[in-house]
Write a protein that holds these residues in place. Structure first.
Motif, PDB file in Angstrom:
ATOM      1  N   TYR A 134       8.167 -65.378  40.651  1.00 15.37           N
ATOM      2  CA  TYR A 134       9.576 -64.980  40.675  1.00 15.37           C
ATOM      3  C   TYR A 134      10.324 -65.792  39.613  1.00 15.37           C
ATOM      4  CZ  TYR A 134      10.651 -61.985  44.758  1.00 15.37           C
ATOM      5  OH  TYR A 134      10.800 -60.934  45.637  1.00 15.37           O
ATOM      6  N   SER A 185       6.360 -64.204  45.142  1.00 13.76           N
ATOM      7  CA  SER A 185       6.384 -63.432  43.915  1.00 13.76           C
ATOM      8  C   SER A 185       6.929 -62.022  44.103  1.00 13.76           C
ATOM      9  CB  SER A 185       4.950 -63.326  43.366  1.00 13.76           C
ATOM     10  OG  SER A 185       4.173 -62.445  44.174  1.00 13.76           O
ATOM     11  N   VAL A 186       6.978 -61.304  42.967  1.00 13.79           N
ATOM     12  CA  VAL A 186       7.401 -59.907  42.945  1.00 13.79           C
ATOM     13  C   VAL A 186       6.254 -58.972  43.330  1.00 13.79           C
ATOM     14  CG1 VAL A 186       9.170 -60.327  41.195  1.00 13.79           C
ATOM     15  CG2 VAL A 186       6.848 -59.648  40.477  1.00 13.79           C
TER      16      VAL A 186
END
Length: 405
Positions: free
Chosen positions: A132, A180-181
């Motif tokens: 991220y 995270s994404v």
């Protein structure tokens, strides 16, 4: 229903104190046991500027509490035999076919070497190597410069996913845990495999059957001023976890009804894009507690839900060498599919049951599911970042203290 009324009053006092101290503008809390509501309280304001109260039908940004819903969508497709958790994401999204990862000690984004493609399971468990922008490190800095955050008005999901695929991973898949994404990438997987955009898939297969009519990627029509304002105690970006706190305004307005990107979203973020009401989200949590079933339909099979709520890491999150922000403690906490799992309450330093499943959002919303106590808890407020105060640990201690034989 096994909750001490006098001790429940402590929760009300705690909620009021957060408002009085100008930590939260307002908040609401809903507790259910064995499928029955046992306690609800709302306090403070959803809109300080206009003096509007925080109420039961207040619509709030749930940010990362979208992730468990996207994880359920992924498992619905797994149940249909359309892919497995060991499927490389490149088999479904070819843009990820040629992957690389930063070399150990890299100082520049071009210091990378070829690596394997993350699997669906690694994406679900945040062990994929993605990151991220608000995390520390070379990859997050590059993501921040490129504004890769999957905001509601940042174009289309497919285009943002393509930008992620252009960058190297922060580490080789499976080597670490890093928030995270990844769940945004999985949102795109759902679109490609199902043939529907994520908004439509959610409405047809999850939100609709669960009766979550007030939840969506855009503020529902007819909501009016029920959409809460978002506040921050930091002077800069409300999403910057590393921003210095200042001794000034603790409730600085950062997004509000009438001028919010959430009122007409174009990018459907499976990692953080939904807005909704507390009763809607309780319907989702209760579906998980009941093993995948709701009043109108079965969303998932009970074996699949049980599978999701177990720890999928080799140990706790802390043992996976995390270097990132997380919505939960890392010691004594594992990670399932869509949320954290309590492995050892003592090491997590918060009372609770082994197996508690939970997650939160950047605006300090939070939920947890305690199957040992047949209890579901959902907390709503609107303050970013969620790391501003230890509200989640305090709230969980208060609720656990109210449980009696």
């Amino acid at each position: 229903m096994g909750l001490d009324p006098d001790r429940l009053e402590r929760i009300e006092t705690w909620m009021d104190r957060y408002v009085q101290d100008r930590k939260f503008a307002g908040s609401s809390l809903l507790i259910a046991r064995d499928g029955k509501e046992v306690w609800f309280n709302a306090t403070g304001l959803r809109n300080v500027e206009d003096g509007l109260p925080f109420e039961r039908d207040t619509v709030a940004r749930i940010y990362s509490m979208t992730k468990p819903i996207t994880s359920v969508a992924v498992m619905m497709l797994v149940e249909r035999g359309l892919f497995t958790l060991d499927t490389p994401v490149s088999a479904l999204l070819p843009v990820f076919s040629k992957m690389s990862a930063l070399i150990p000690g890299a100082e520049r984004i071009d210091q990378a070497e070829r690596c394997a493609t993350p699997t669906i399971h690694q994406l679900l468990t945040h062990t994929s190597g993605l990151s991220y922008p608000f995390n520390p490190g070379v990859l997050p800095r590059e993501m921040d410069e490129r504004k890769i955050i999957f905001g509601p008005r940042q174009g289309r999901l497919a285009d943002m996913v393509d930008q992620v695929a252009e960058l190297p991973l922060a580490f080789k898949p499976g080597k670490r845990w890093e928030y995270s994404v990844a769940i945004d990438i999985l949102g795109r997987v759902v679109e490609v495999v199902s043939g529907q955009d994520l908004d439509s898939f959610f409405r047809d297969h999850i939100l609709g059957p669960l009766g979550m009519s007030q939840t969506g990627f855009s503020v529902p029509e007819g909501t009016g001023d029920r959409f809460a304002s978002l506040y921050t105690p930091v002077a800069g970006n409300a999403m910057d976890l590393n921003a210095a706190r200042e001794g000034g305004e603790t409730l600085r307005l950062t997004d509000r009804h009438g001028a919010s990107p959430f009122e007409a979203a174009t990018l459907y973020s499976g990692g953080g894009g939904l807005v909704g009401t507390i009763d809607d989200y309780m319907a989702f949590v209760e579906m998980l507690r009941r093993g995948g079933i709701c009043e109108n339909a079965r969303i998932l099979g009970p074996a699949t839900v049980d599978f999701m709520l177990h720890n999928h890491l080799h140990g706790d999150i802390a043992s996976m060498g995390p270097q990132s922000f997380a919505e939960q403690p890392m010691d004594g906490m594992g990670f399932g599919l869509g949320g954290a799992v309590v492995l050892d309450p003592a090491r997590a330093r918060c009372p609770g049951s082994v197996g508690d499943f939970s997650w939160g959002g950047m605006a300090s919303t939070f939920f947890w599911l305690d199957r040992a106590q047949d209890m579901s808890v959902v907390f709503f407020t609107q303050l970013s970042p969620s790391s501003s105060y230890p509200a989640r640990a305090e709230l969980k201690a208060l609720v656990q203290a109210a449980l009696v034989p």
